[in-house]
Motif scaffolding. Structure first.
Motif, PDB file in Angstrom:
ATOM      1  N   ALA A 224      14.154 -27.034 -31.056  1.00  0.00           N
ATOM      2  CA  ALA A 224      15.012 -26.511 -29.994  1.00  0.00           C
ATOM      3  C   ALA A 224      14.164 -25.834 -28.920  1.00  0.00           C
ATOM      4  CB  ALA A 224      16.024 -25.535 -30.576  1.00  0.00           C
ATOM      5  N   THR A 225      13.981 -26.502 -27.787  1.00  0.00           N
ATOM      6  CA  THR A 225      13.134 -25.959 -26.719  1.00  0.00           C
ATOM      7  C   THR A 225      13.943 -25.418 -25.551  1.00  0.00           C
ATOM      8  OG1 THR A 225      12.959 -28.119 -25.616  1.00  0.00           O
ATOM      9  CG2 THR A 225      11.322 -27.614 -27.319  1.00  0.00           C
ATOM     10  N   PRO A 234      23.570 -25.074 -34.951  1.00  0.00           N
ATOM     11  CA  PRO A 234      24.434 -24.542 -36.008  1.00  0.00           C
ATOM     12  C   PRO A 234      25.870 -25.032 -35.930  1.00  0.00           C
ATOM     13  CG  PRO A 234      23.025 -22.812 -35.131  1.00  0.00           C
ATOM     14  CD  PRO A 234      22.834 -24.012 -34.243  1.00  0.00           C
ATOM     15  N   ALA A 235      26.348 -25.313 -34.713  1.00  0.00           N
ATOM     16  CA  ALA A 235      27.710 -25.823 -34.571  1.00  0.00           C
ATOM     17  C   ALA A 235      27.829 -27.263 -35.069  1.00  0.00           C
ATOM     18  CB  ALA A 235      28.165 -25.740 -33.114  1.00  0.00           C
ATOM     19  N   LEU A 236      26.689 -27.949 -35.163  1.00  0.00           N
ATOM     20  CA  LEU A 236      26.672 -29.336 -35.617  1.00  0.00           C
ATOM     21  C   LEU A 236      26.232 -29.468 -37.067  1.00  0.00           C
ATOM     22  CD1 LEU A 236      24.968 -30.747 -32.409  1.00  0.00           C
ATOM     23  CD2 LEU A 236      27.212 -31.480 -33.223  1.00  0.00           C
ATOM     24  N   GLY A 237      25.953 -28.326 -37.702  1.00  0.00           N
ATOM     25  CA  GLY A 237      25.409 -28.382 -39.053  1.00  0.00           C
ATOM     26  C   GLY A 237      23.947 -28.780 -39.058  1.00  0.00           C
ATOM     27  N   MET A 238      23.293 -28.644 -37.931  1.00  0.00           N
ATOM     28  CA  MET A 238      21.884 -29.002 -37.754  1.00  0.00           C
ATOM     29  C   MET A 238      21.064 -27.733 -37.573  1.00  0.00           C
ATOM     30  SD  MET A 238      20.175 -31.510 -34.842  1.00  0.00           S
ATOM     31  CE  MET A 238      20.848 -30.579 -33.437  1.00  0.00           C
ATOM     32  N   ALA A 239      19.924 -27.648 -38.226  1.00  0.00           N
ATOM     33  CA  ALA A 239      19.068 -26.470 -38.086  1.00  0.00           C
ATOM     34  C   ALA A 239      18.353 -26.483 -36.746  1.00  0.00           C
ATOM     35  CB  ALA A 239      18.049 -26.426 -39.220  1.00  0.00           C
ATOM     36  N   SER A 240      18.314 -25.332 -36.082  1.00  0.00           N
ATOM     37  CA  SER A 240      17.565 -25.171 -34.829  1.00  0.00           C
ATOM     38  C   SER A 240      16.217 -24.539 -35.147  1.00  0.00           C
ATOM     39  CB  SER A 240      18.345 -24.291 -33.846  1.00  0.00           C
ATOM     40  OG  SER A 240      19.481 -24.959 -33.358  1.00  0.00           O
ATOM     41  N   ILE A 241      15.148 -25.289 -34.901  1.00  0.00           N
ATOM     42  CA  ILE A 241      13.791 -24.810 -35.123  1.00  0.00           C
ATOM     43  C   ILE A 241      13.222 -24.405 -33.768  1.00  0.00           C
ATOM     44  CG2 ILE A 241      11.565 -25.307 -36.174  1.00  0.00           C
ATOM     45  CD1 ILE A 241      14.054 -25.602 -38.054  1.00  0.00           C
ATOM     46  N   VAL A 242      13.021 -23.114 -33.572  1.00  0.00           N
ATOM     47  CA  VAL A 242      12.635 -22.578 -32.262  1.00  0.00           C
ATOM     48  C   VAL A 242      11.124 -22.354 -32.230  1.00  0.00           C
ATOM     49  CG1 VAL A 242      13.008 -20.745 -30.586  1.00  0.00           C
ATOM     50  CG2 VAL A 242      14.875 -21.438 -32.103  1.00  0.00           C
ATOM     51  N   PRO A 243      10.389 -23.111 -31.415  1.00  0.00           N
ATOM     52  CA  PRO A 243       8.935 -22.933 -31.344  1.00  0.00           C
ATOM     53  C   PRO A 243       8.556 -21.706 -30.533  1.00  0.00           C
ATOM     54  CG  PRO A 243       9.622 -24.622 -29.794  1.00  0.00           C
ATOM     55  CD  PRO A 243      10.858 -24.192 -30.534  1.00  0.00           C
ATOM     56  N   ASP A 244       7.356 -21.227 -30.714  1.00  0.00           N
ATOM     57  CA  ASP A 244       6.837 -20.085 -29.974  1.00  0.00           C
ATOM     58  C   ASP A 244       6.420 -20.559 -28.589  1.00  0.00           C
ATOM     59  OD1 ASP A 244       5.476 -17.840 -29.014  1.00  0.00           O
ATOM     60  OD2 ASP A 244       4.748 -17.293 -31.004  1.00  0.00           O
ATOM     61  N   MET A 245       7.320 -20.379 -27.618  1.00  0.00           N
ATOM     62  CA  MET A 245       7.074 -20.811 -26.239  1.00  0.00           C
ATOM     63  C   MET A 245       8.013 -20.063 -25.308  1.00  0.00           C
ATOM     64  SD  MET A 245       9.061 -24.523 -26.050  1.00  0.00           S
ATOM     65  CE  MET A 245       9.266 -24.490 -24.249  1.00  0.00           C
ATOM     66  N   ASP A 246       7.661 -20.039 -24.023  1.00  0.00           N
ATOM     67  CA  ASP A 246       8.525 -19.466 -22.997  1.00  0.00           C
ATOM     68  C   ASP A 246       9.470 -20.568 -22.550  1.00  0.00           C
ATOM     69  OD1 ASP A 246       9.773 -18.407 -20.773  1.00  0.00           O
ATOM     70  OD2 ASP A 246       7.942 -17.603 -19.867  1.00  0.00           O
ATOM     71  N   LYS A 249       9.578 -21.600 -18.941  1.00  0.00           N
ATOM     72  CA  LYS A 249       8.395 -22.252 -18.367  1.00  0.00           C
ATOM     73  C   LYS A 249       7.809 -23.249 -19.374  1.00  0.00           C
ATOM     74  CE  LYS A 249       7.279 -18.134 -15.638  1.00  0.00           C
ATOM     75  NZ  LYS A 249       6.298 -17.046 -15.397  1.00  0.00           N
ATOM     76  N   PRO A 250       8.557 -24.317 -19.675  1.00  0.00           N
ATOM     77  CA  PRO A 250       8.109 -25.262 -20.710  1.00  0.00           C
ATOM     78  C   PRO A 250       6.794 -25.949 -20.381  1.00  0.00           C
ATOM     79  CG  PRO A 250      10.009 -26.108 -19.506  1.00  0.00           C
ATOM     80  CD  PRO A 250       9.855 -24.689 -19.097  1.00  0.00           C
ATOM     81  N   ILE A 251       6.455 -26.038 -19.091  1.00  0.00           N
ATOM     82  CA  ILE A 251       5.214 -26.688 -18.704  1.00  0.00           C
ATOM     83  C   ILE A 251       3.999 -25.941 -19.239  1.00  0.00           C
ATOM     84  CG2 ILE A 251       4.973 -25.471 -16.506  1.00  0.00           C
ATOM     85  CD1 ILE A 251       4.196 -29.189 -17.166  1.00  0.00           C
ATOM     86  N   LYS A 252       4.182 -24.666 -19.604  1.00  0.00           N
ATOM     87  CA  LYS A 252       3.073 -23.854 -20.116  1.00  0.00           C
ATOM     88  C   LYS A 252       3.057 -23.773 -21.643  1.00  0.00           C
ATOM     89  CE  LYS A 252       2.553 -20.971 -15.980  1.00  0.00           C
ATOM     90  NZ  LYS A 252       2.439 -19.586 -15.454  1.00  0.00           N
ATOM     91  N   ALA A 253       3.932 -24.505 -22.297  1.00  0.00           N
ATOM     92  CA  ALA A 253       3.997 -24.460 -23.759  1.00  0.00           C
ATOM     93  C   ALA A 253       2.715 -25.009 -24.377  1.00  0.00           C
ATOM     94  CB  ALA A 253       5.197 -25.263 -24.251  1.00  0.00           C
ATOM     95  N   ASN A 254       2.341 -24.449 -25.518  1.00  0.00           N
ATOM     96  CA  ASN A 254       1.184 -24.944 -26.268  1.00  0.00           C
ATOM     97  C   ASN A 254       1.655 -26.084 -27.168  1.00  0.00           C
ATOM     98  OD1 ASN A 254      -0.876 -25.405 -28.175  1.00  0.00           O
ATOM     99  ND2 ASN A 254      -1.583 -23.287 -28.039  1.00  0.00           N
ATOM    100  N   PRO A 255       1.234 -27.322 -26.898  1.00  0.00           N
ATOM    101  CA  PRO A 255       1.722 -28.457 -27.690  1.00  0.00           C
ATOM    102  C   PRO A 255       1.470 -28.303 -29.188  1.00  0.00           C
ATOM    103  CG  PRO A 255       0.631 -29.241 -25.716  1.00  0.00           C
ATOM    104  CD  PRO A 255       0.362 -27.773 -25.793  1.00  0.00           C
TER     105      PRO A 255
END
Length: 560
Positions: A224-225, A234-246, A249-255
């Motif tokens: 989940a970005t 959670p509303a879909l019964g699907m787990a949201s895995i949240v990465p350590d990123m802003d 500013k997704p362009i600055k995320a660490n791949p």
């Protein structure tokens, strides 16, 4: 039908159902990165349901009640999930804004929304006090500490902080399906931010689309970005895995952080915007990384380039699709197209046919009407243009918003009444082909209507014009703008160069640009070109060009 029988809407019913039937199934995991070392905070569906119940009680104890509006400025975290579901359960209307829209726009958003409460991390409260956000209306301020605990500010007593195992269930507020559930502000990247009124019906339609049209199933795990999409997990019964990123500013995320989270939880789904798609694809190409668990990628927010999708797809198993979705804050999703089908449209796009954004999803009706700045009060089928005629894109469906908050003029300009519902004018131009595929040709406001001696001469559309010039290897991207020369409106193309290609021969480049302009009927008349060092673009998508700024720059530059 009695009024009470209509009061049965609350999207948290999906969380309640998951907590009952999949209590110990993972709902949320939040990554914390220290270098290349990772730790994760986790919640099951049962824990998320219980803790959000507890927070709903806390909010009520702090004086925040059903029907009030609350700004929520909390980074993606366990507290973000608990608080958002708590607000929905309590019938409190969350006001969600994009922090990347800028200080001036943020202040305007809060002034328009008139929040009763402000819930945020310490940094958000500092900004609130210094910049005066919501000072006329905010009466309840809740600080969200680093440990996710809530504390009332302004001398109020500290709220109960530790969820109790014996906490009684919160009596979830039930509302009518058309009641206001949230206010989501548009990013402002293509105009002034506006508060979109989300109803429970809209959220339900989006959840249904993700189940039916995208095939998301209970037990899946999603990287989940984007904060809003992460709530659908959670509303879909699907787990949201949240990465350590802003997330702003997704362009600055660490791949590497994202790759680590996918591998740790064997994510099957990803939601990424075009900027992040390109960044991850480039990183994967460098390290030959493979995303072996991913079986679905959803991209939205702006059109992704075919080259970046192909590069990203090299990390996926053969046959795994990147699903490109078209829509807007006011109406999402509207249409989608699989990457394999998109690849077949390259020649049409590169010769000026627009970008194919696919077929309408189930329950959505797309129509094309004549371009006009006038208000259209009532819909009539006679407004519809035939296939292959470029016009303004108008949509109708259960996920389409019905109004802007406290913006009557904006609502009138963007909505068309059709019996008991509103159609939405997307602000984009495009056309439907004979197969019902939608082709996007840019923003309505970005068209250039050339004039000569006050008379209309020719109309130019941004995407069809720009894409043919973008085929030159020297061109990274281009932007069509209008300038005024001797009281005539004239098209001009701003060009950002590809730094990896030798562009030292400017005369040859200008000749190539002129040759392309003469080659196509829809670009003839574009005779002026300016090289810009680096286009101003939006922070989140790194794709939405601020053409208004470029137009001002081009007007000044051309006079020089």
């Amino acid at each position: 039908m009695s009024e009470s029988s209509l009061l049965n809407a609350n999207l948290c019913r999906h969380l309640q159902d998951a907590a009952e039937h999949s209590t110990d199934l993972l709902a949320v995991a939040v990554q914390h990165a220290k270098g290349q070392h990772y730790s994760y905070e986790e919640l099951t569906f049962g824990q998320l349901h219980q803790q959000s119940d507890h927070m709903a009680f806390q909010l009520n104890q702090a004086g925040i009640q059903k029907g009030m509006k609350a700004v929520l400025m909390v980074t993606p975290s366990i507290a973000f999930f608990n608080l958002t579901f708590a607000l929905f359960k309590a019938g409190i209307v969350p006001i969600l804004v994009d922090p990347g829209m800028g200080i001036k726009n943020l202040k305007q958003c809060f002034a328009e929304a008139k929040p009763d409460a402000f819930i945020g991390i310490p940094k958000a409260h500092i900004a609130r006090r210094v910049l005066g956000w919501g000072k006329e209306t905010v009466k309840h301020c809740i600080n969200v500490g680093g440990n996710g605990l809530l504390q009332a500010l302004a001398g109020c007593k500290t709220l109960p902080s530790t969820p109790s195992a014996t906490t009684k269930p919160y009596p979830m507020v039930k509302l009518a399906e058309d009641d206001m559930a949230a206010i989501l502000f548009t990013s402002g990247s293509t105009g002034t931010p506006k508060g979109v009124v989300y109803s429970h019906k809209m959220f339900e339609a989006q959840i249904s689309a993700l189940k039916q049209d995208y095939g998301i199933q209970v037990g899946e795990r999603d990287l989940a970005t984007f904060p809003l999409f992460s709530l659908f997990g959670p509303a879909l019964g699907m787990a949201s895995i949240v990465p350590d990123m802003d997330a702003s500013k997704p362009i600055k995320a660490n791949p590497q952080h994202l790759f680590a989270a996918i591998e740790q939880y064997q994510c099957s789904n990803m939601f990424v915007n075009p900027a992040l798609l390109e960044r991850l694809g480039a990183a994967g190409e460098q390290t030959q990384h493979k995303l072996t668990s991913i079986n679905r990628v959803i991209s939205a927010g702006a059109p992704a380039t075919i080259s970046s999708i192909k590069c990203f797809s090299n990390m996926l198993h053969p046959g795994v699709e990147v699903l490109n979705s078209y829509g807007a804050t006011e109406s999402l999703p509207i249409s989608k197209i699989q990457s394999s089908q998109l690849f077949t449209t390259t020649d049409t796009t590169d010769t000026g046919g627009g970008i194919c954004v696919g077929h309408a999803i189930e329950g959505v009706e797309i129509a094309i009407i004549d371009i006009t700045e006038s208000v259209i009060e009532l819909w009539d089928d006679s407004l519809t243009l035939p296939a292959n005629h470029i016009g303004e894109i108008v949509v109708k469906g259960p996920m389409v918003s019905q109004q802007y908050y406290q913006r009557d003029s904006a609502t009138a300009a963007a909505k068309i009444a059709d019996n008991k519902v509103m159609r939405h004018r997307m602000g984009d131009v495009g056309y439907l082909d004979e197969q019902g595929l939608l082709w996007m040709c840019g923003r309505k406001a970005h068209r250039v209507d050339a004039t000569q001696q006050g008379e209309f001469l020719k109309r130019y559309f941004s995407i069809p014009c720009e894409r043919v010039f973008n085929t030159l290897p020297e061109v990274k991207r281009s932007a069509l703008v209008a300038i005024n020369i001797n009281n005539n409106v004239v098209p001009l193309l701003c060009v950002e160069l590809n730094q990896s290609v030798n562009c030292s021969n400017s005369k040859a480049l200008y000749k190539a640009l002129n040759d392309i302009a003469e080659q196509y009927e829809h670009t003839k008349g574009i005779e002026r070109f300016l090289i810009h060092p680096k286009f101003p673009v939006d922070v989140r998508h790194n794709a939405k060009i601020f053409r208004e700024k470029l137009a001002v720059w081009a007007q000044v530059k051309w006079k020089e």
